[in-house]
Design a protein around this motif. Sequence first.
Motif, PDB file in Angstrom:
ATOM      1  N   ALA A  29    -107.528  43.314  36.622  1.00 57.89           N
ATOM      2  CA  ALA A  29    -106.699  44.352  37.247  1.00 57.89           C
ATOM      3  C   ALA A  29    -107.206  44.697  38.644  1.00 57.89           C
ATOM      4  O   ALA A  29    -106.421  45.003  39.543  1.00 57.89           O
ATOM      5  CB  ALA A  29    -106.687  45.599  36.368  1.00 57.89           C
ATOM      6  N   SER A  30    -108.508  44.622  38.834  1.00 53.98           N
ATOM      7  CA  SER A  30    -109.083  44.947  40.145  1.00 53.98           C
ATOM      8  C   SER A  30    -108.727  43.895  41.186  1.00 53.98           C
ATOM      9  O   SER A  30    -108.785  44.145  42.389  1.00 53.98           O
ATOM     10  CB  SER A  30    -110.613  45.063  40.048  1.00 53.98           C
ATOM     11  N   GLU A  31    -108.379  42.684  40.716  1.00 59.67           N
ATOM     12  CA  GLU A  31    -108.037  41.580  41.620  1.00 59.67           C
ATOM     13  C   GLU A  31    -106.527  41.485  41.868  1.00 59.67           C
ATOM     14  O   GLU A  31    -106.064  40.599  42.587  1.00 59.67           O
ATOM     15  CB  GLU A  31    -108.487  40.237  41.002  1.00 59.67           C
ATOM     16  N   GLY A  60    -111.076  33.064  36.435  1.00 61.04           N
ATOM     17  CA  GLY A  60    -109.796  32.420  36.733  1.00 61.04           C
ATOM     18  C   GLY A  60    -109.635  31.058  36.094  1.00 61.04           C
ATOM     19  O   GLY A  60    -108.816  30.242  36.529  1.00 61.04           O
ATOM     20  N   GLU A  61    -110.408  30.802  35.043  1.00 60.22           N
ATOM     21  CA  GLU A  61    -110.326  29.486  34.396  1.00 60.22           C
ATOM     22  C   GLU A  61    -109.394  29.483  33.185  1.00 60.22           C
ATOM     23  O   GLU A  61    -109.201  28.445  32.557  1.00 60.22           O
ATOM     24  CB  GLU A  61    -111.730  29.031  33.956  1.00 60.22           C
ATOM     25  N   ALA A 235    -104.878  34.767  21.494  1.00 59.15           N
ATOM     26  CA  ALA A 235    -105.050  33.388  21.013  1.00 59.15           C
ATOM     27  C   ALA A 235    -104.195  32.437  21.845  1.00 59.15           C
ATOM     28  O   ALA A 235    -104.590  31.302  22.118  1.00 59.15           O
ATOM     29  CB  ALA A 235    -104.686  33.285  19.541  1.00 59.15           C
ATOM     30  N   LYS A 236    -103.030  32.911  22.292  1.00 63.17           N
ATOM     31  CA  LYS A 236    -102.140  32.083  23.101  1.00 63.17           C
ATOM     32  C   LYS A 236    -102.816  31.610  24.379  1.00 63.17           C
ATOM     33  O   LYS A 236    -102.433  30.621  24.966  1.00 63.17           O
ATOM     34  CB  LYS A 236    -100.887  32.892  23.503  1.00 63.17           C
ATOM     35  N   VAL A 237    -103.777  32.393  24.858  1.00 62.45           N
ATOM     36  CA  VAL A 237    -104.473  31.989  26.078  1.00 62.45           C
ATOM     37  C   VAL A 237    -105.912  31.551  25.773  1.00 62.45           C
ATOM     38  O   VAL A 237    -106.795  31.645  26.617  1.00 62.45           O
ATOM     39  CB  VAL A 237    -104.424  33.092  27.163  1.00 62.45           C
ATOM     40  N   GLY A 238    -106.117  31.128  24.540  1.00 63.65           N
ATOM     41  CA  GLY A 238    -107.390  30.478  24.210  1.00 63.65           C
ATOM     42  C   GLY A 238    -108.500  31.378  23.720  1.00 63.65           C
ATOM     43  O   GLY A 238    -109.652  30.957  23.639  1.00 63.65           O
ATOM     44  N   CYS A 239    -108.179  32.613  23.365  1.00 69.08           N
ATOM     45  CA  CYS A 239    -109.230  33.527  22.923  1.00 69.08           C
ATOM     46  C   CYS A 239    -109.612  33.256  21.467  1.00 69.08           C
ATOM     47  O   CYS A 239    -108.749  33.160  20.608  1.00 69.08           O
ATOM     48  CB  CYS A 239    -108.749  34.961  23.072  1.00 69.08           C
ATOM     49  N   ASP A 240    -110.920  33.143  21.210  1.00 64.17           N
ATOM     50  CA  ASP A 240    -111.356  32.893  19.835  1.00 64.17           C
ATOM     51  C   ASP A 240    -112.041  34.120  19.233  1.00 64.17           C
ATOM     52  O   ASP A 240    -112.750  34.027  18.248  1.00 64.17           O
ATOM     53  CB  ASP A 240    -112.302  31.678  19.789  1.00 64.17           C
TER      54      ASP A 240
END
Length: 301
Positions: A29-31, A60-61, A235-240
């Motif tokens: 959010a700061s970016e 940003g990966e 999870a849709k963005v790769g969070c485990d």
Amino acid sequence: MTRSDQDSWDLASSVGATATMVAAARALASEATNPIIDDPFAAPLVRAVGLDFFRRLVDGEVVPEGSEDGERDLQLETDSIAVRTRFFDDFFLNAARDGIRQAVILAAGLDARAYRLSWPPGSVVYEVDQPQVVDFKSTAMSKLGATPTADRRTVSIDLREDWPDASRRSGFDAGQPTSWSAEGLLMYLPPEAQDRLFDSITGLSAPGSRLATEFHGDAGRTMSERARQFNERWAKVGCDIDLSGLFFDGERSDVVDYLTGAGWQVSTRPRRELFADYGLVYPDDEESQLRNIVAVTATLR
Ligand SMILES: C[S@@+](CC[C@H](N)C(=O)[O-])C[C@H]1O[C@@H](n2cnc3c(N)ncnc32)[C@H](O)[C@@H]1O
């Protein structure tokens, strides 16, 4: 992950990982273009914790490629934390502007307000959280060369224990008005511990003290549903990281009624309006349980 009465954690596990998740959202959010918050410590703190997904997120990966939904969800999570952060920032700054010099950030996690807000001279800011969380942040901030902008005092204790006594031993003065925040906390406390928390806050508050928190009107089973949605979204963005099981279900007191009954003058702001206050739009078609959260501010009569 299931909870127990005396469970504990660091910033990479259980409830502690949610503090890292929120800090990652603050970093994003700061970016943002035209950001509504500025937390320069969020990204370095997330990197210091070292959970791979959140580290990649702030660097940003993590790109929700080919998934419009994933991108939209990530944006909404980021905006929600930005709005929440700004709401609590404004709460503390308004209280300070009105002369309150003692602040208590309950469940501070990786919150860097004691380092990034312009507190007036003479302000004392207490941060309360579990010992491993407090220790990690204090050490990481020193390594970053960060200096508190107020007299920062830490209280390392579980909020289900006798934290009022521990706060007093750290110098907390119940004789002067206090601004209190309980941000991102209530759903991680058992319902009766939530009541005890507000009883303790009330007991420690001189007249004119203020309190800010958020409340989910549809308590109980919707918390688990909310956890499921969180899991799905991230999870849709790769969070485990698995958030299910971190919340305490069961009927809990309505915060507005409870505080009113304890002598606080309470006002609420629905999430949609809070977004608008800060120039953001809450999506009309958003079905998430998060939609029903209200921001609560209260003043002790
Ligand atoms: C979602 S994070 C929010 C952190 C911070 N308020 C923020 O918004 O960045 C939840 C925080 O609550 C703390 N917490 C939850 N239950 C707690 C308890 N029983 N005692 C102490 N801290 C607790 C966790 O350690 C974690 O830092």
